[in-house]
Motif scaffolding. Structure first.
Motif, PDB file in Angstrom:
ATOM      1  N   GLU A 169       0.813  -1.215   0.000  1.00 41.91           N
ATOM      2  CA  GLU A 169       0.000   0.000   0.000  1.00 41.91           C
ATOM      3  C   GLU A 169       0.848   1.268   0.000  1.00 41.91           C
ATOM      4  O   GLU A 169       0.309   2.379  -0.009  1.00 41.91           O
ATOM      5  N   VAL A 170       2.159   1.119  -0.031  1.00 39.48           N
ATOM      6  CA  VAL A 170       3.054   2.274   0.029  1.00 39.48           C
ATOM      7  C   VAL A 170       2.743   3.263  -1.096  1.00 39.48           C
ATOM      8  O   VAL A 170       2.477   2.867  -2.235  1.00 39.48           O
ATOM      9  N   PHE A 171       2.737   4.537  -0.745  1.00 38.89           N
ATOM     10  CA  PHE A 171       2.484   5.648  -1.665  1.00 38.89           C
ATOM     11  C   PHE A 171       1.091   5.608  -2.295  1.00 38.89           C
ATOM     12  O   PHE A 171       0.865   6.213  -3.347  1.00 38.89           O
ATOM     13  N   HIS A 172       0.172   4.900  -1.660  1.00 39.61           N
ATOM     14  CA  HIS A 172      -1.246   4.994  -2.006  1.00 39.61           C
ATOM     15  C   HIS A 172      -1.945   5.791  -0.888  1.00 39.61           C
ATOM     16  O   HIS A 172      -1.477   5.825   0.252  1.00 39.61           O
ATOM     17  N   PRO A 173      -3.068   6.426  -1.196  1.00 38.21           N
ATOM     18  CA  PRO A 173      -3.762   7.194  -0.162  1.00 38.21           C
ATOM     19  C   PRO A 173      -4.181   6.334   1.021  1.00 38.21           C
ATOM     20  O   PRO A 173      -4.489   5.144   0.877  1.00 38.21           O
ATOM     21  N   THR A 174      -4.192   6.936   2.183  1.00 39.01           N
ATOM     22  CA  THR A 174      -4.802   6.330   3.357  1.00 39.01           C
ATOM     23  C   THR A 174      -6.315   6.522   3.257  1.00 39.01           C
ATOM     24  O   THR A 174      -6.823   7.162   2.329  1.00 39.01           O
ATOM     25  N   LEU A 175      -7.036   5.995   4.232  1.00 37.12           N
ATOM     26  CA  LEU A 175      -8.478   6.211   4.260  1.00 37.12           C
ATOM     27  C   LEU A 175      -8.796   7.701   4.283  1.00 37.12           C
ATOM     28  O   LEU A 175      -9.689   8.171   3.564  1.00 37.12           O
ATOM     29  N   ALA A 176      -8.044   8.467   5.074  1.00 34.42           N
ATOM     30  CA  ALA A 176      -8.269   9.920   5.117  1.00 34.42           C
ATOM     31  C   ALA A 176      -8.041  10.544   3.751  1.00 34.42           C
ATOM     32  O   ALA A 176      -8.748  11.474   3.351  1.00 34.42           O
ATOM     33  N   GLY A 177      -7.058  10.036   3.008  1.00 34.94           N
ATOM     34  CA  GLY A 177      -6.794  10.559   1.672  1.00 34.94           C
ATOM     35  C   GLY A 177      -7.931  10.296   0.713  1.00 34.94           C
ATOM     36  O   GLY A 177      -8.308  11.169  -0.081  1.00 34.94           O
ATOM     37  N   TYR A 178      -8.502   9.095   0.784  1.00 33.49           N
ATOM     38  CA  TYR A 178      -9.635   8.799  -0.092  1.00 33.49           C
ATOM     39  C   TYR A 178     -10.866   9.614   0.287  1.00 33.49           C
ATOM     40  O   TYR A 178     -11.618  10.062  -0.571  1.00 33.49           O
ATOM     41  N   ILE A 179     -11.067   9.818   1.578  1.00 37.22           N
ATOM     42  CA  ILE A 179     -12.254  10.557   2.025  1.00 37.22           C
ATOM     43  C   ILE A 179     -12.109  12.046   1.721  1.00 37.22           C
ATOM     44  O   ILE A 179     -12.912  12.639   0.992  1.00 37.22           O
ATOM     45  N   ALA A 180     -11.071  12.666   2.295  1.00 33.41           N
ATOM     46  CA  ALA A 180     -10.933  14.123   2.197  1.00 33.41           C
ATOM     47  C   ALA A 180     -10.319  14.561   0.882  1.00 33.41           C
ATOM     48  O   ALA A 180     -10.576  15.677   0.421  1.00 33.41           O
ATOM     49  N   GLY A 181      -9.524  13.684   0.257  1.00 31.65           N
ATOM     50  CA  GLY A 181      -8.901  14.023  -1.006  1.00 31.65           C
ATOM     51  C   GLY A 181      -9.757  13.638  -2.190  1.00 31.65           C
ATOM     52  O   GLY A 181     -10.386  14.481  -2.830  1.00 31.65           O
ATOM     53  N   TYR A 182      -9.864  12.347  -2.446  1.00 23.86           N
ATOM     54  CA  TYR A 182     -10.576  11.887  -3.646  1.00 23.86           C
ATOM     55  C   TYR A 182     -12.079  12.100  -3.563  1.00 23.86           C
ATOM     56  O   TYR A 182     -12.684  12.720  -4.451  1.00 23.86           O
ATOM     57  N   TYR A 183     -12.703  11.586  -2.520  1.00 28.87           N
ATOM     58  CA  TYR A 183     -14.149  11.785  -2.415  1.00 28.87           C
ATOM     59  C   TYR A 183     -14.479  13.273  -2.324  1.00 28.87           C
ATOM     60  O   TYR A 183     -15.421  13.760  -2.966  1.00 28.87           O
ATOM     61  N   GLY A 184     -13.711  13.993  -1.549  1.00 26.60           N
ATOM     62  CA  GLY A 184     -13.980  15.420  -1.374  1.00 26.60           C
ATOM     63  C   GLY A 184     -13.912  16.190  -2.671  1.00 26.60           C
ATOM     64  O   GLY A 184     -14.765  17.036  -2.962  1.00 26.60           O
ATOM     65  N   GLU A 185     -12.917  15.896  -3.507  1.00 27.07           N
ATOM     66  CA  GLU A 185     -12.796  16.589  -4.782  1.00 27.07           C
ATOM     67  C   GLU A 185     -13.851  16.139  -5.781  1.00 27.07           C
ATOM     68  O   GLU A 185     -14.365  16.950  -6.571  1.00 27.07           O
ATOM     69  N   LEU A 186     -14.207  14.862  -5.766  1.00 22.53           N
ATOM     70  CA  LEU A 186     -15.287  14.379  -6.641  1.00 22.53           C
ATOM     71  C   LEU A 186     -16.614  15.026  -6.237  1.00 22.53           C
ATOM     72  O   LEU A 186     -17.404  15.433  -7.096  1.00 22.53           O
ATOM     73  N   ASP A 187     -16.814  15.159  -4.949  1.00 18.43           N
ATOM     74  CA  ASP A 187     -18.027  15.804  -4.462  1.00 18.43           C
ATOM     75  C   ASP A 187     -18.100  17.256  -4.937  1.00 18.43           C
ATOM     76  O   ASP A 187     -19.159  17.746  -5.317  1.00 18.43           O
ATOM     77  N   GLY A 188     -16.956  17.920  -4.917  1.00 18.09           N
ATOM     78  CA  GLY A 188     -16.935  19.307  -5.388  1.00 18.09           C
ATOM     79  C   GLY A 188     -17.235  19.436  -6.870  1.00 18.09           C
ATOM     80  O   GLY A 188     -17.818  20.420  -7.310  1.00 18.09           O
ATOM     81  N   ALA A 189     -16.838  18.421  -7.640  1.00 20.37           N
ATOM     82  CA  ALA A 189     -17.050  18.472  -9.085  1.00 20.37           C
ATOM     83  C   ALA A 189     -18.448  18.042  -9.503  1.00 20.37           C
ATOM     84  O   ALA A 189     -19.017  18.567 -10.457  1.00 20.37           O
ATOM     85  N   TRP A 190     -19.020  17.078  -8.793  1.00 18.40           N
ATOM     86  CA  TRP A 190     -20.292  16.484  -9.207  1.00 18.40           C
ATOM     87  C   TRP A 190     -21.498  16.995  -8.443  1.00 18.40           C
ATOM     88  O   TRP A 190     -22.626  16.753  -8.853  1.00 18.40           O
ATOM     89  N   SER A 191     -21.285  17.692  -7.355  1.00 21.53           N
ATOM     90  CA  SER A 191     -22.440  18.143  -6.548  1.00 21.53           C
ATOM     91  C   SER A 191     -22.988  19.460  -7.079  1.00 21.53           C
ATOM     92  O   SER A 191     -22.272  20.237  -7.721  1.00 21.53           O
TER      93      SER A 191
END
Length: 265
Positions: A243-265
């Motif tokens: 899992e090295v250099f992959h996002p943590t759970l916080a990264g997926y939530i606040a990073g990926y999900y957060g940015e997708l939410d900003g784009a699609w909401s």
């Protein structure tokens, strides 16, 4: 911080909902048919909670596709993303999930085509000059050939799913500029070279998305200050095995999900 807490709360609720509704039949035709494509960053490697049925693809119930579908009940998710996938793998094994009925598509891919793992290995085990050569070489690929290859892939996605909204999510910089890495520490030069490579992956992806008029979601700003080896990492560090250099759970939530939410909401 308020937004982060809200996103974390939503993700926890989504995970509970996913567990509670596992095996529930698809509901109504009014649902949005959502297909998730891509590599380990799309499948959620690093977030844990992997679906055992996905095998080596390691699709996480807390990767950004599952988080999005869990929070947005109208989205009916078909997740065919797979750890290790290249663009050729997406074509051969994933595009068949698309149809004229597909309403939404997300994709993260290109890092494996740019030999991300090999470049990381070179920087971890060789000297600064070797790391620079490796990152420079693959950065050129990312902003030139990879961009062209991604554009062709996006055209294929649009041909199979002509009515779908397509969002392409990029890659973050992996490393904090300061702090100490466990196992193998990395100096400032190597950190800079590796982050420049991550920038090239993002810029190549953006160029392809712009060319084909699909939505590009740049996650680099969201991860700023949260690289591996720093004080508040959203990227798994060198003690995290595969899992090295992959996002943590916080990264997926606040990073990926957060940015997708900003784009699609």
């Amino acid at each position: 911080m308020r937004r982060l807490k809200s996103v974390v709360t939503s993700a926890v609720l989504a995970f509970g909902a996913l567990a509670a509704t596992a095996g529930t039949p698809a509901q109504a035709a009014t649902e949005v048919r959502y297909v998730a494509l891509g590599d380990s960053y799309a499948s959620g490697v690093g977030a844990g909670h992997y679906d055992s049925a996905s095998g080596d693809c390691k699709r996480s119930q807390l990767g950004y596709p599952a988080l999005w579908a869990g929070v947005h009940d109208e989205y009916q998710l078909t997740d065919v993303s797979c750890s290790g996938a290249t663009m050729a793998d997406v074509r051969a094994n994933q595009l068949s999930a698309l149809s004229t009925d597909t309403d939404a598509v997300t994709l993260t891919v290109g890092g494996n085509d740019a030999q991300f793992s090999s470049v990381v290995q070179a920087c971890l085990t060789k000297d600064d000059a070797y790391c620079k050569t490796a990152t420079d070489w693959m950065s050129y690929y990312a902003t030139h050939q990879m961009a062209d290859e991604l554009a062709a892939l996006y055209r294929d996605i649009k041909a199979r799913a002509p009515h779908a909204e397509i969002a392409v999510l990029g890659y973050p910089q992996a490393l904090s500029a300061t702090g100490t890495c466990p196992v193998i520490d990395l100096g400032s030069a190597k950190r800079g070279y590796m982050n420049d490579f991550a920038d090239a992956l993002a810029e190549g992806t953006k160029a392809a998305a712009d060319k084909e008029s699909v939505t590009f979601i740049d996650v680099r700003d969201a991860f700023q200050g949260h690289g591996a080896c720093g004080s508040d990492p959203w990227i798994n560090n060198l003690s995290s095995g595969t899992e090295v250099f992959h996002p943590t759970l916080a990264g997926y939530i606040a990073g990926y999900y957060g940015e997708l939410d900003g784009a699609w909401s």
